[in-house]
Design a protein around this motif. Structure first.
Motif, mmCIF file in Angstrom:
data_model
loop_
_atom_site.group_PDB
_atom_site.id
_atom_site.type_symbol
_atom_site.label_atom_id
_atom_site.label_comp_id
_atom_site.label_asym_id
_atom_site.label_seq_id
_atom_site.Cartn_x
_atom_site.Cartn_y
_atom_site.Cartn_z
ATOM 1 N N MET A 50 0.868 -1.172 0.000
ATOM 2 C CA MET A 50 0.000 0.000 0.000
ATOM 3 C C MET A 50 0.905 1.223 0.000
ATOM 4 O O MET A 50 1.879 1.279 0.759
ATOM 5 N N GLY A 51 0.611 2.179 -0.861
ATOM 6 C CA GLY A 51 1.505 3.322 -0.955
ATOM 7 C C GLY A 51 0.800 4.625 -1.224
ATOM 8 O O GLY A 51 -0.383 4.669 -1.577
ATOM 9 N N GLU A 52 1.578 5.690 -1.053
ATOM 10 C CA GLU A 52 1.098 7.047 -1.276
ATOM 11 C C GLU A 52 1.995 7.706 -2.314
ATOM 12 O O GLU A 52 3.218 7.724 -2.164
ATOM 13 N N ILE A 53 1.391 8.244 -3.367
ATOM 14 C CA ILE A 53 2.122 8.930 -4.426
ATOM 15 C C ILE A 53 1.788 10.416 -4.349
ATOM 16 O O ILE A 53 0.614 10.798 -4.416
ATOM 17 N N VAL A 54 2.828 11.255 -4.187
ATOM 18 C CA VAL A 54 2.618 12.689 -4.011
ATOM 19 C C VAL A 54 3.566 13.476 -4.906
ATOM 20 O O VAL A 54 4.542 12.941 -5.430
ATOM 21 N N ASP A 55 3.274 14.777 -5.049
ATOM 22 C CA ASP A 55 4.183 15.650 -5.778
ATOM 23 C C ASP A 55 5.162 16.284 -4.792
ATOM 24 O O ASP A 55 5.164 15.961 -3.601
ATOM 25 N N GLU A 56 5.986 17.202 -5.271
ATOM 26 C CA GLU A 56 7.029 17.801 -4.420
ATOM 27 C C GLU A 56 6.476 18.636 -3.270
ATOM 28 O O GLU A 56 7.189 18.911 -2.302
ATOM 29 N N ASN A 57 5.201 19.014 -3.374
ATOM 30 C CA ASN A 57 4.567 19.780 -2.305
ATOM 31 C C ASN A 57 3.720 18.887 -1.402
ATOM 32 O O ASN A 57 2.909 19.379 -0.618
ATOM 33 N N ASN A 58 3.909 17.573 -1.545
ATOM 34 C CA ASN A 58 3.178 16.580 -0.761
ATOM 35 C C ASN A 58 1.692 16.538 -1.081
ATOM 36 O O ASN A 58 0.887 16.051 -0.267
ATOM 37 N N ASN A 59 1.311 17.031 -2.257
ATOM 38 C CA ASN A 59 -0.070 16.910 -2.707
ATOM 39 C C ASN A 59 -0.266 15.551 -3.370
ATOM 40 O O ASN A 59 0.591 15.096 -4.121
ATOM 41 N N PRO A 60 -1.391 14.867 -3.094
ATOM 42 C CA PRO A 60 -1.611 13.544 -3.692
ATOM 43 C C PRO A 60 -1.733 13.609 -5.214
ATOM 44 O O PRO A 60 -2.264 14.578 -5.758
ATOM 45 N N ILE A 61 -1.204 12.600 -5.872
ATOM 46 C CA ILE A 61 -1.299 12.496 -7.329
ATOM 47 C C ILE A 61 -2.313 11.408 -7.662
ATOM 48 O O ILE A 61 -2.106 10.231 -7.350
ATOM 49 N N GLN A 62 -3.402 11.791 -8.280
ATOM 50 C CA GLN A 62 -4.469 10.859 -8.626
ATOM 51 C C GLN A 62 -4.217 10.224 -9.988
ATOM 52 O O GLN A 62 -3.596 10.817 -10.878
ATOM 53 N N ASN A 63 -4.657 8.988 -10.148
ATOM 54 C CA ASN A 63 -4.559 8.250 -11.416
ATOM 55 C C ASN A 63 -3.121 8.024 -11.871
ATOM 56 O O ASN A 63 -2.861 7.900 -13.078
ATOM 57 N N ALA A 64 -2.200 7.972 -10.927
ATOM 58 C CA ALA A 64 -0.847 7.535 -11.265
ATOM 59 C C ALA A 64 -0.881 6.020 -11.445
ATOM 60 O O ALA A 64 -1.591 5.308 -10.726
ATOM 61 N N GLN A 65 -0.110 5.513 -12.402
ATOM 62 C CA GLN A 65 -0.105 4.083 -12.702
ATOM 63 C C GLN A 65 1.066 3.414 -11.983
ATOM 64 O O GLN A 65 2.232 3.716 -12.258
ATOM 65 N N VAL A 66 0.731 2.523 -11.063
ATOM 66 C CA VAL A 66 1.727 1.852 -10.241
ATOM 67 C C VAL A 66 1.846 0.399 -10.678
ATOM 68 O O VAL A 66 0.833 -0.260 -10.911
ATOM 69 N N SER A 67 3.081 -0.096 -10.779
ATOM 70 C CA SER A 67 3.288 -1.489 -11.177
ATOM 71 C C SER A 67 4.326 -2.152 -10.275
ATOM 72 O O SER A 67 5.322 -1.539 -9.900
ATOM 73 N N ILE A 68 4.038 -3.401 -9.908
ATOM 74 C CA ILE A 68 4.970 -4.260 -9.186
ATOM 75 C C ILE A 68 4.953 -5.598 -9.900
ATOM 76 O O ILE A 68 3.936 -6.296 -9.887
ATOM 77 N N GLY A 69 6.054 -5.944 -10.554
ATOM 78 C CA GLY A 69 6.054 -7.149 -11.379
ATOM 79 C C GLY A 69 5.029 -7.013 -12.487
ATOM 80 O O GLY A 69 5.025 -6.022 -13.215
ATOM 81 N N ASN A 70 4.110 -7.982 -12.595
ATOM 82 C CA ASN A 70 3.096 -7.944 -13.646
ATOM 83 C C ASN A 70 1.752 -7.427 -13.150
ATOM 84 O O ASN A 70 0.747 -7.524 -13.855
ATOM 85 N N LEU A 71 1.719 -6.862 -11.939
ATOM 86 C CA LEU A 71 0.475 -6.331 -11.388
ATOM 87 C C LEU A 71 0.475 -4.812 -11.426
ATOM 88 O O LEU A 71 1.511 -4.169 -11.269
ATOM 89 N N ASN A 72 -0.729 -4.240 -11.639
ATOM 90 C CA ASN A 72 -0.854 -2.797 -11.788
ATOM 91 C C ASN A 72 -2.026 -2.265 -10.976
ATOM 92 O O ASN A 72 -2.991 -2.987 -10.694
ATOM 93 N N ALA A 73 -1.944 -0.984 -10.623
ATOM 94 C CA ALA A 73 -3.029 -0.306 -9.923
ATOM 95 C C ALA A 73 -2.945 1.179 -10.208
ATOM 96 O O ALA A 73 -1.892 1.692 -10.622
ATOM 97 N N SER A 74 -4.067 1.881 -9.998
ATOM 98 C CA SER A 74 -4.109 3.335 -10.144
ATOM 99 C C SER A 74 -4.340 3.967 -8.775
ATOM 100 O O SER A 74 -5.064 3.416 -7.942
ATOM 101 N N THR A 75 -3.749 5.122 -8.545
ATOM 102 C CA THR A 75 -3.952 5.814 -7.277
ATOM 103 C C THR A 75 -5.324 6.477 -7.248
ATOM 104 O O THR A 75 -5.848 6.921 -8.275
ATOM 105 N N ASP A 76 -5.911 6.559 -6.052
ATOM 106 C CA ASP A 76 -7.213 7.197 -5.900
ATOM 107 C C ASP A 76 -7.040 8.694 -5.666
ATOM 108 O O ASP A 76 -5.942 9.245 -5.838
ATOM 109 N N GLY A 77 -8.107 9.355 -5.253
ATOM 110 C CA GLY A 77 -8.057 10.802 -5.050
ATOM 111 C C GLY A 77 -7.110 11.241 -3.967
ATOM 112 O O GLY A 77 -6.722 12.415 -3.913
ATOM 113 N N ASN A 78 -6.723 10.320 -3.087
ATOM 114 C CA ASN A 78 -5.762 10.624 -2.031
ATOM 115 C C ASN A 78 -4.339 10.205 -2.399
ATOM 116 O O ASN A 78 -3.439 10.254 -1.553
ATOM 117 N N GLY A 79 -4.169 9.780 -3.637
ATOM 118 C CA GLY A 79 -2.850 9.353 -4.089
ATOM 119 C C GLY A 79 -2.442 7.994 -3.565
ATOM 120 O O GLY A 79 -1.261 7.646 -3.596
#
Length: 288
Positions: A50-79
């Motif tokens: 489980m992770g949090e994706i943010v920009d340089e100002n610590n604002n959440p980044i929505q709809n970032a595409q995350v991959s680990i091996g062959n699995l993928n997920a998109s971040t929600d409104g909270n990043g």
């Protein structure tokens, strides 16, 4: 202080890898079909993240595409993202993140059998300068870090490119409070001497991304190089060696690979590189 804490943690990780899996390493290295660097980190297992994706100002980044091996997920409104049962190594997991408008982010870590939590900070890939092919050009950041291009570029297929080149450039200095969240992977590298993982001590990292007029990714042309000049952090000038290995980050496997060296000139490290992504001025940590 931040760098010392990071290095101490990585040294502990390396120690745990070899204390708990020394026999497995020996068996792997005796197997001609398993003699690869990642075999040092144990067998393949499934782990939850489980992770949090943010920009340089610590604002959440929505709809970032995350991959680990062959699995993928998109971040929600909270990043936030969740990936369960991801295929990783017992002691090495590599997480990659992509989002239009940002430089791709990543993190490497030793996964636990519990839910693994991670934070990745991404920065903009907006061009800091535009240059033209066919002529020598220099792009300089406000802190004095710069890149000298000879004007020869190619596309992803190796074909010669002519036209405007957009240059995105970011110098991650060791004094940056967000160093551990912004840097790719972790400070683990492959040693050419014994094929074992080593802890690095960084003197600064540089990311350069080149794109053409249609947004296509570009590279330095084959058989050409660019010269990078990286400012040494003020706190490291007195202890910085006169020459230091250059490392590029393997964006597919998640660790650093040695390629060339940089020479200390005044308050800078200067070296030549044949391609761009992340470059790192590092030496092996003294007690790694």
């Amino acid at each position: 202080m931040l760098m010392k804490k990071i290095q101490q943690l990585l040294k502990l990780i390396i120690a745990l890898i070899f204390i708990s899996s020394c026999s497995d390493i020996d068996e792997n290295f005796n197997n001609a079909n398993s003699n690869t660097f990642l075999e040092n980190f144990g067998n393949e297992v499934s782990r939850d993240f489980m992770g949090e994706i943010v920009d340089e100002n610590n604002n959440p980044i929505q709809n970032a595409q995350v991959s680990i091996g062959n699995l993928n997920a998109s971040t929600d409104g909270n990043g936030v993202f969740i990936i369960k049962n991801a295929p990783v190594r017992e002691k090495f997991a590599f997480i990659k993140v992509e989002k239009v408008g940002y430089v791709s982010g990543s993190r490497s870590l030793v996964p636990s059998s519990e839910m693994n939590q991670v934070k990745i900070m991404m920065f903009s890939n907006a061009p800091v300068a535009t240059i033209n092919s066919g002529v020598a050009s220099q792009v300089t950041l406000p802190n004095g870090t710069k890149v000298d291009f000879d004007g020869a570029f190619s596309d992803s297929n190796g074909n010669t490119y002519s036209g405007v080149v957009n240059v995105s450039m970011f110098h991650l200095e060791t004094s940056n409070d967000n160093l551990s969240s912004l840097m790719p992977g972790m400070l683990i590298a492959k040693s050419d001497d014994d094929n074992l993982p080593k802890v690095l001590e960084t003197y600064g990292m540089l990311h350069v991304e080149l794109t053409g007029t249609s947004g296509q990714k570009l590279q330095i042309a084959p058989n050409h190089t660019a010269q990078i000049t990286m400012k040494i952090d003020d706190s490291q000038i007195a202890t910085s060696p006169n020459s230091i290995p250059l490392w590029h980050f393997d964006e597919e496997l998640g660790y650093w690979v040695e390629e060339g060296e940089a020479i200390k000139q005044g308050n800078n490290y200067v070296g030549n590189v044949s391609h761009f992504s992340w470059w790192n001025c590092d030496q092996f940590s003294a007690s790694a």
